[in-house]
Design an enzyme around this catalytic site. Structure first.
Site, mmCIF file in Angstrom:
data_model
loop_
_atom_site.group_PDB
_atom_site.id
_atom_site.type_symbol
_atom_site.label_atom_id
_atom_site.label_comp_id
_atom_site.label_asym_id
_atom_site.label_seq_id
_atom_site.Cartn_x
_atom_site.Cartn_y
_atom_site.Cartn_z
ATOM 1 N N ARG A 155 69.008 -45.619 84.178
ATOM 2 C CA ARG A 155 69.424 -45.030 85.458
ATOM 3 C C ARG A 155 68.718 -45.694 86.632
ATOM 4 O O ARG A 155 69.243 -45.683 87.751
ATOM 5 C CB ARG A 155 69.189 -43.525 85.430
ATOM 6 C CG ARG A 155 67.747 -43.092 85.315
ATOM 7 C CD ARG A 155 67.613 -41.670 84.782
ATOM 8 N NE ARG A 155 67.938 -41.585 83.372
ATOM 9 C CZ ARG A 155 67.935 -40.458 82.673
ATOM 10 N NH1 ARG A 155 67.613 -39.315 83.265
ATOM 11 N NH2 ARG A 155 68.258 -40.444 81.396
ATOM 12 N N LYS A 159 59.658 -45.971 72.036
ATOM 13 C CA LYS A 159 60.558 -45.323 71.096
ATOM 14 C C LYS A 159 59.958 -45.354 69.691
ATOM 15 O O LYS A 159 59.125 -46.218 69.386
ATOM 16 C CB LYS A 159 61.909 -46.040 71.061
ATOM 17 C CG LYS A 159 62.741 -45.979 72.321
ATOM 18 C CD LYS A 159 64.014 -46.786 72.141
ATOM 19 C CE LYS A 159 64.872 -46.794 73.397
ATOM 20 N NZ LYS A 159 65.475 -45.476 73.651
#
Length: 516
Positions: free
Chosen positions: A365, A291
């Site tokens: 996920r 990130k």
């Protein structure tokens, strides 16, 4: 079980303390009083005192009403005025504007406007008195003691464990003859959300996967007679063949933990349990798909799903709700290293499906996939998972509401009904096959962990991915990324991690208990 460090244990115990109780204690401290006043239903500046405020006004021979009239125009919603030396028991009295009394559930806002106004007004009044270094505050129930208590508890929360100078610690209690049971319930609802805020706000080096699990275990200790906690090790995770979860955790030196909570509110009931599953990434660097550094510190709260789910179960236990709930929280860090997932890697989930990991920053996920597979082994009545899953949800809804993806109209109705009561809203999002095709059209494996059109409909493709691990007829995925933090949108929450939607999960569980 590894023992909590001394500092964390002391902090945990301090946050277990009930700063908001009905018991009348700390009488020698400086005390304040928060009273409510309604706006006129007519277009004038006349005021309508609540029952408690009117009682105080009678004791003061009408002095409160007189001062309100001469101190300025009518008190509008959310505004407050402070009066000093009026009452011998209360050096400071804060009078807060509640808006109009005739308002109820709003068909466009999808919440109870009166309840929200009370929460906001009481929170504001308590903060003003806290700033006056008052250590005990009595609170007007405003004809809705639960909402008043929630406002007081939520409004006074501050995470300052690591600061030398701390905010004044305030105890509160219900003033007058309001509904004590409603106040106590509101205190527990607020404390539940504050527990989630505490876990989300704490630095990642202070709340590792193991410390998170120990903190929740500690908070559930008073309810050991009907709560069982399993802190599953990496060896157990490997035995369960949770390859997707393990693939995320291997990049970090912190070992993963699979936290499993069993709350047996009705142990003699053979009814299937409610399953709550929370994403527990205690820090998300993005892994190899790193990130940007700006704002990365907020990723300490990427376990917000686990924090809200576990806090909701703690609250259910405190409320002694007559329902069986199982909570699952896969906990780990997502860090870059030589052992971390690489873009293009293929991993195998618990149900045997293979997943091509094209973006290591779409890790939530992966750990949820294995947890959802495991959840089905309990033959659940319904499965609800919560996760700070996608930035796309923040883009879509902002902080107004939690996005809900569900295969069940019935389950959606229960969640929506609960959110109207709490004011912590949910909004239904599409779970179309249109999105499923974007994650199943994969070059190397059964599924891709990102949609083939990259950012388009990112929250929807993430939900479609999770659906590939669900066979239960009643399942809902709550994407809470947009509601993770609060700037100034929710007036009764200070700036910082929000702990949303803990109260909605508690209210949902309470509603399910009533339908048992």
């Amino acid at each position: 079980m590894r023992l909590l460090s001394g500092a964390v244990l002391r902090a945990t115990m301090r946050h277990r303390c009930r700063y908001f109780s009905v018991a009348q204690n700390n009488w020698n401290a400086r005390k304040g009083l928060v009273l409510g006043v309604y706006e006129s239903e007519r277009e004038d500046d006349s005021l309508h005192l609540t029952e408690s405020a009117a009682g105080v006004d009678r004791v003061l021979s009408g002095k409160l009403t007189e001062l309100l009239k001469i101190s300025g125009p009518g008190l509008k919603k959310g505004k407050s005025r402070i009066f000093y030396g009026l009452h011998e028991d209360f050096p400071c009295i804060a009078v807060v504007g509640l808006g109009r009394n005739s308002l109820g559930v709003c068909g466009t806002e999808y919440w109870d406007t009166c309840k929200e106004n009370i929460r906001a007004a009481i929170a504001g009044g308590c903060r003003v008195l806290q700033n006056h270094v008052l250590t005990h505050i009595e609170v007007d129930g405003c004809n809705d003691s639960q909402s008043a208590a929630e406002g007081a508890v939520l409004g006074l929360f501050t995470y300052d464990d690591l600061k030398t100078k701390k905010k004044t610690r305030v105890t509160t209690q219900l003033h007058g003859s309001g509904c004590v049971s409603g106040w106590e319930k509101g205190v527990l609802y607020g404390e539940g959300q504050n527990l989630a805020r505490y876990l989300m706000e704490a630095p990642a080096n202070h709340v590792t996967p193991s410390v998170f699990a120990d903190t929740i275990t500690n908070r559930l200790a008073p309810y050991a007679d009907h709560v069982t906690v399993h802190k599953r090790s990496q060896e157990w995770i490997e035995e369960q063949q949770m390859g997707a979860f393990l693939s995320v955790s291997k990049g970090s030196e912190e070992p993963p933990v699979f936290l499993e909570l069993h709350y047996n509110g009705c142990p003699d009931n053979t009814q299937c349990p409610l399953l709550l599953v929370g994403k527990g990434i205690t820090f998300d660097s993005g892994g190899i798909s790193l990130k940007p550094p700006s704002g990365m510190d907020a990723m300490r709260a990427d376990m917000g799903g686990a924090a809200t789910v576990c806090s909701a179960i703690v609250t259910a236990a405190a409320l002694n709700l007559p329902i069986n709930i199982i909570g699952l929280a896969p906990l780990c860090e997502n860090m870059p290293s030589g052992k971390a997932n690489k873009p293009g890697d293929v991993v195998t989930a618990k149900n045997g499906k293979t997943i091509q990991v094209d973006n290591t920053d779409a890790e939530g996920r992966l750990i949820l996939a294995d947890a959802l597979c495991y959840a089905h082994s309990f033959n659940p009545r319904a499965i609800v998972n919560a996760a700070t899953l996608t930035g796309a949800m923040d883009v879509a809804l902002g902080s107004a509401a939690t996005g809900v993806f569900t295969n069940s109209d019935w389950l959606w109705e229960q969640l929506h009904k609960a959110s109207v009561v709490t004011g912590d809203r949910v909004w239904r999002m599409p779970l179309f096959q249109h999105y499923t095709r974007q994650v199943t059209d994969c070059q190397l494996a059964d599924l891709n962990n990102v949609g083939k059109y990259s950012r388009s409909g990112g929250a929807c493709t993430a939900a479609a991915f999770l659906r590939e691990f669900v066979t239960a007829p009643h399942w809902a995925h709550l994407d809470i990324a947009g509601v993770m933090t609060n700037k100034d949108e929710v007036p009764y929450l200070k700036k910082g991690m929000s702990g949303r939607p803990t109260r909605t999960l508690v209210e949902f569980a309470a509603g399910m208990a009533n339908k048992a």
